[in-house]
Design a protein around this motif. Structure first.
Motif, PDB file in Angstrom:
ATOM      1  N   ARG A   1       0.925  -1.331   0.124  1.00 55.69           N
ATOM      2  CA  ARG A   1      -0.025   0.245  -0.180  1.00 55.69           C
ATOM      3  C   ARG A   1       0.962   1.191   0.116  1.00 55.69           C
ATOM      4  O   ARG A   1       0.499   2.186  -0.567  1.00 55.69           O
ATOM      5  CB  ARG A   1      -0.829   0.054   1.246  1.00 55.69           C
ATOM      6  CG  ARG A   1      -2.028   1.077   1.150  1.00 55.69           C
ATOM      7  CD  ARG A   1      -2.914   0.756   2.264  1.00 55.69           C
ATOM      8  NE  ARG A   1      -3.062   2.014   3.092  1.00 55.69           N
ATOM      9  CZ  ARG A   1      -3.786   1.988   4.106  1.00 55.69           C
ATOM     10  NH1 ARG A   1      -4.290   1.011   4.502  1.00 55.69           N
ATOM     11  NH2 ARG A   1      -3.816   3.117   4.793  1.00 55.69           N
ATOM     12  N   GLU A   2       2.053   1.396   0.689  1.00 57.37           N
ATOM     13  CA  GLU A   2       2.743   2.257   0.840  1.00 57.37           C
ATOM     14  C   GLU A   2       4.117   2.380  -0.149  1.00 57.37           C
ATOM     15  O   GLU A   2       5.209   2.787   0.038  1.00 57.37           O
ATOM     16  CB  GLU A   2       3.278   2.626   2.212  1.00 57.37           C
ATOM     17  CG  GLU A   2       2.223   3.014   3.265  1.00 57.37           C
ATOM     18  CD  GLU A   2       2.631   3.090   4.553  1.00 57.37           C
ATOM     19  OE1 GLU A   2       3.765   3.157   4.624  1.00 57.37           O
ATOM     20  OE2 GLU A   2       1.883   3.606   5.584  1.00 57.37           O
ATOM     21  N   SER A   3       3.768   1.522  -1.308  1.00 59.35           N
ATOM     22  CA  SER A   3       4.827   1.176  -2.208  1.00 59.35           C
ATOM     23  C   SER A   3       5.253   2.657  -2.914  1.00 59.35           C
ATOM     24  O   SER A   3       4.354   3.269  -3.406  1.00 59.35           O
ATOM     25  CB  SER A   3       4.585   0.250  -3.350  1.00 59.35           C
ATOM     26  OG  SER A   3       5.420   0.148  -4.136  1.00 59.35           O
ATOM     27  N   ALA A   4       6.372   2.608  -3.165  1.00 57.14           N
ATOM     28  CA  ALA A   4       7.057   3.814  -4.197  1.00 57.14           C
ATOM     29  C   ALA A   4       6.802   3.632  -5.656  1.00 57.14           C
ATOM     30  O   ALA A   4       7.225   4.495  -6.471  1.00 57.14           O
ATOM     31  CB  ALA A   4       8.326   4.333  -3.758  1.00 57.14           C
ATOM     32  N   VAL A   5       6.452   2.294  -5.852  1.00 61.27           N
ATOM     33  CA  VAL A   5       6.482   1.981  -7.341  1.00 61.27           C
ATOM     34  C   VAL A   5       5.530   2.908  -8.135  1.00 61.27           C
ATOM     35  O   VAL A   5       5.801   3.119  -9.319  1.00 61.27           O
ATOM     36  CB  VAL A   5       5.922   0.581  -7.536  1.00 61.27           C
ATOM     37  CG1 VAL A   5       5.771  -0.046  -8.857  1.00 61.27           C
ATOM     38  CG2 VAL A   5       7.143  -0.340  -6.981  1.00 61.27           C
ATOM     39  N   VAL A   6       4.389   3.392  -7.544  1.00 62.11           N
ATOM     40  CA  VAL A   6       3.358   3.783  -8.382  1.00 62.11           C
ATOM     41  C   VAL A   6       4.018   5.504  -8.635  1.00 62.11           C
ATOM     42  O   VAL A   6       3.892   5.817  -9.791  1.00 62.11           O
ATOM     43  CB  VAL A   6       2.098   4.061  -7.620  1.00 62.11           C
ATOM     44  CG1 VAL A   6       1.294   5.153  -8.242  1.00 62.11           C
ATOM     45  CG2 VAL A   6       1.475   2.859  -7.495  1.00 62.11           C
ATOM     46  N   ALA A   7       4.626   6.145  -7.632  1.00 60.90           N
ATOM     47  CA  ALA A   7       5.310   7.267  -7.805  1.00 60.90           C
ATOM     48  C   ALA A   7       6.491   7.024  -8.923  1.00 60.90           C
ATOM     49  O   ALA A   7       6.442   8.192  -9.742  1.00 60.90           O
ATOM     50  CB  ALA A   7       5.651   7.797  -6.257  1.00 60.90           C
ATOM     51  N   ALA A   8       7.307   6.104  -8.770  1.00 63.42           N
ATOM     52  CA  ALA A   8       8.343   5.887  -9.727  1.00 63.42           C
ATOM     53  C   ALA A   8       7.739   5.588 -11.179  1.00 63.42           C
ATOM     54  O   ALA A   8       8.301   6.358 -12.242  1.00 63.42           O
ATOM     55  CB  ALA A   8       8.953   4.796  -9.229  1.00 63.42           C
ATOM     56  N   ARG A   9       6.546   5.012 -11.372  1.00 73.37           N
ATOM     57  CA  ARG A   9       6.228   4.890 -12.776  1.00 73.37           C
ATOM     58  C   ARG A   9       5.609   6.391 -13.280  1.00 73.37           C
ATOM     59  O   ARG A   9       5.974   6.725 -14.680  1.00 73.37           O
ATOM     60  CB  ARG A   9       4.957   3.919 -12.609  1.00 73.37           C
ATOM     61  CG  ARG A   9       5.165   2.522 -12.479  1.00 73.37           C
ATOM     62  CD  ARG A   9       4.029   1.821 -12.722  1.00 73.37           C
ATOM     63  NE  ARG A   9       4.038   0.051 -12.308  1.00 73.37           N
ATOM     64  CZ  ARG A   9       3.422  -0.358 -11.350  1.00 73.37           C
ATOM     65  NH1 ARG A   9       2.367   0.353 -10.731  1.00 73.37           N
ATOM     66  NH2 ARG A   9       3.677  -1.651 -11.137  1.00 73.37           N
ATOM     67  N   ASP A  10       4.843   7.043 -12.333  1.00 73.30           N
ATOM     68  CA  ASP A  10       4.222   8.540 -12.763  1.00 73.30           C
ATOM     69  C   ASP A  10       5.550   9.354 -13.058  1.00 73.30           C
ATOM     70  O   ASP A  10       5.476  10.113 -14.126  1.00 73.30           O
ATOM     71  CB  ASP A  10       3.584   9.108 -11.606  1.00 73.30           C
ATOM     72  CG  ASP A  10       2.336   8.302 -11.313  1.00 73.30           C
ATOM     73  OD1 ASP A  10       1.931   7.521 -12.248  1.00 73.30           O
ATOM     74  OD2 ASP A  10       1.652   8.489 -10.175  1.00 73.30           O
ATOM     75  N   LEU A  11       6.543   9.028 -12.297  1.00 74.55           N
ATOM     76  CA  LEU A  11       7.942  10.194 -12.576  1.00 74.55           C
ATOM     77  C   LEU A  11       8.212   9.903 -13.994  1.00 74.55           C
ATOM     78  O   LEU A  11       8.699  10.563 -14.776  1.00 74.55           O
ATOM     79  CB  LEU A  11       8.776   9.871 -11.648  1.00 74.55           C
ATOM     80  CG  LEU A  11      10.227  10.631 -11.802  1.00 74.55           C
ATOM     81  CD1 LEU A  11      10.119  11.991 -11.775  1.00 74.55           C
ATOM     82  CD2 LEU A  11      11.202  10.199 -10.885  1.00 74.55           C
ATOM     83  N   ALA A  12       8.455   8.443 -14.204  1.00 75.89           N
ATOM     84  CA  ALA A  12       8.939   7.962 -15.703  1.00 75.89           C
ATOM     85  C   ALA A  12       8.237   8.155 -16.641  1.00 75.89           C
ATOM     86  O   ALA A  12       8.636   8.717 -17.739  1.00 75.89           O
ATOM     87  CB  ALA A  12       9.300   6.497 -15.476  1.00 75.89           C
ATOM     88  N   TYR A  13       6.927   8.054 -16.621  1.00 77.39           N
ATOM     89  CA  TYR A  13       5.860   8.498 -17.861  1.00 77.39           C
ATOM     90  C   TYR A  13       6.075   9.921 -17.757  1.00 77.39           C
ATOM     91  O   TYR A  13       5.712  10.279 -19.002  1.00 77.39           O
ATOM     92  CB  TYR A  13       4.644   7.739 -17.517  1.00 77.39           C
ATOM     93  CG  TYR A  13       4.644   6.420 -17.424  1.00 77.39           C
ATOM     94  CD1 TYR A  13       5.471   5.541 -18.173  1.00 77.39           C
ATOM     95  CD2 TYR A  13       3.541   5.413 -16.544  1.00 77.39           C
ATOM     96  CE1 TYR A  13       5.498   4.304 -17.926  1.00 77.39           C
ATOM     97  CE2 TYR A  13       3.849   4.439 -16.535  1.00 77.39           C
ATOM     98  CZ  TYR A  13       4.525   3.675 -17.113  1.00 77.39           C
ATOM     99  OH  TYR A  13       4.548   2.072 -16.890  1.00 77.39           O
TER     100      TYR A  13
END
Length: 399
Positions: free
Chosen positions: A342-354
């Motif tokens: 739930r508190e993963s940084a993966v979503v933010a990493a994807r958003d930054l990359a895209y």
């Protein structure tokens, strides 16, 4: 440029693979099983230690030793300090390297020595130093090698290393071509070469020992599951499997001519990312960088906007580029131990990359994987991809 036609031609890959890199990678599961047997025959599996050591030191040449030390600490959740002793020396040739224990090391500590060669003067000197300090010593090297003989003479435990098949030039993968080099010639020092198949023969006995010390769960069933997972990856990623259904070939195609940024989430995935960055640099020659999330987004942020960004372009858009090599562009490879929490940084990493128009590749182990199996699946997949890239680019014979 990646020769994609070669990647889907098993016979052409076999001809290009003069160093047997694909075979060594595919036989990882078999190496684990053989290492388990040798560990049992040496008495390692039957050890009944009187408590845990204060600290564990790991020494030896090559990237496999560094990864083994890193994974031991990660899999044990840092319950015990595991320190890799970094070598010094004027050259990278194993015979020119020297290792030394820290000043505080003593009778409460354990020294693990790993080498595919076993003739390095620097390692014999280290074992002698450990003996004088009262450290317990366990070595992993070919049977009968000077390192193994000295270990027995100083009341340590020598565990035989799984014999690896020689390459086309007669050298054992992961070892220098010749014996000890006390005074190596400065022109062309022989270094320990990248050999994906070498990690598991080195790591497996260390896992057995860590299990006996109570640092992690690596009993017979866990190691059997590790070997099975490596076999499964070899079946999915082997040269006979077409690229469209082969995770390693697909990853190789994605990483070709890129600057890979390996972003990891989780302690074990972090150790895997550091090893994979080393493998991608050593085999296909990709300048990969590794960093853990969420720090990776700040540490590598400038690489997503500068000259390495996917959208960057030379000033003269209409210049004829037919004779120019393609420039490298950043590509993020996300390595995870499991589904994002739930508190993963993966979503933010994807958003930054895209948001920066940077392509993203992702690797995640099969659902329900234990940490050791997860590490094995991630490492083996990237190992296969690195070998395919090296073979397609003609670098395999020069590593």
């Amino acid at each position: 440029m990646l020769d994609e036609s070669l990647i889907d031609a098993p016979e052409a890959l076999a001809r290009a693979d003069t160093d047997g890199l694909l075979r060594g990678t595919a036989e990882a599961g078999a190496h684990v099983r053989t290492s388990m047997r040798l560990a049992a025959e040496s008495g390692l599996s039957a050890l009944r230690p009187d408590g845990r050591p204060r600290a564990v030191f790991v020494a030896g040449p090559g990237p496999a030793t560094a990864c083994a030390a890193d994974l031991l600490g990660a899999l044990g959740n840092d319950a015990l300090p595991v320190t890799r002793l970094r070598p010094t020396g004027a050259l990278a040739a194993p015979g020119a390297l020297r290792w030394a224990l820290p000043g505080w090391a003593g009778s409460l500590d354990l020294l693990l020595v790993t080498t595919p060669d076993g003739t390095e003067p620097g390692l014999t000197a280290l074992i002698e130093q450990a003996y004088r300090r009262g450290c317990t010593v366990v070595t992993l090297c070919p049977q009968g090698a000077p390192v193994a003989e000295l270990t027995g003479e100083t009341h340590g435990l020598a565990v035989p290393l799984v014999p690896l098949p020689p390459t086309a030039d007669g050298a054992v993968p992961g070892s220098p071509d010749s014996g000890p080099v006390p005074h190596p010639a400065p022109a062309e020092p022989r270094t320990v070469r990248a050999a994906p198949g070498l990690l598991w023969p080195l790591l497996t006995p260390l896992l057995v020992l860590a299990d006996r010390l109570g640092l992690l769960d690596a009993g017979e069933s866990a190691l059997g599951a590790l070997a099975d997972r490596l076999d499964q990856v070899a079946e999915r990623c082997g040269p006979a499997v077409a690229a469209y259904s082969n995770p390693a070939k697909s990853l190789a195609t994605e990483l070709a001519d890129s600057f890979p940024l390996l972003w990891s989430e989780g302690t074990v995935a972090g150790a895997v990312a550091r090893h994979c960055a080393s493998t991608l640099a050593a085999l296909p020659g990709l300048p990969a960088l590794a960093a853990p999330l969420p720090e990776a987004m700040a540490a590598h942020g400038a690489l997503l906007t500068g000259a390495l960004a996917a959208g960057s372009d030379p000033d003269d858009f209409f210049r004829d580029r037919v004779e120019e090599p393609e420039s490298l562009h950043a590509r993020i490879l996300l390595l995870r131990e499991g589904p994002p929490a739930r508190e993963s940084a993966v979503v933010a990493a994807r958003d930054l990359a895209y948001g920066r128009d940077v392509p993203v590749s992702e690797l995640e182990p099969s659902e329900g994987s234990a940490p050791l199996e997860a590490a094995a699946e991630l490492i083996a997949t990237v190992d296969f991809a690195a070998v395919y890239l090296a073979l397609a680019d003609g670098r395999a014979s020069s590593t």
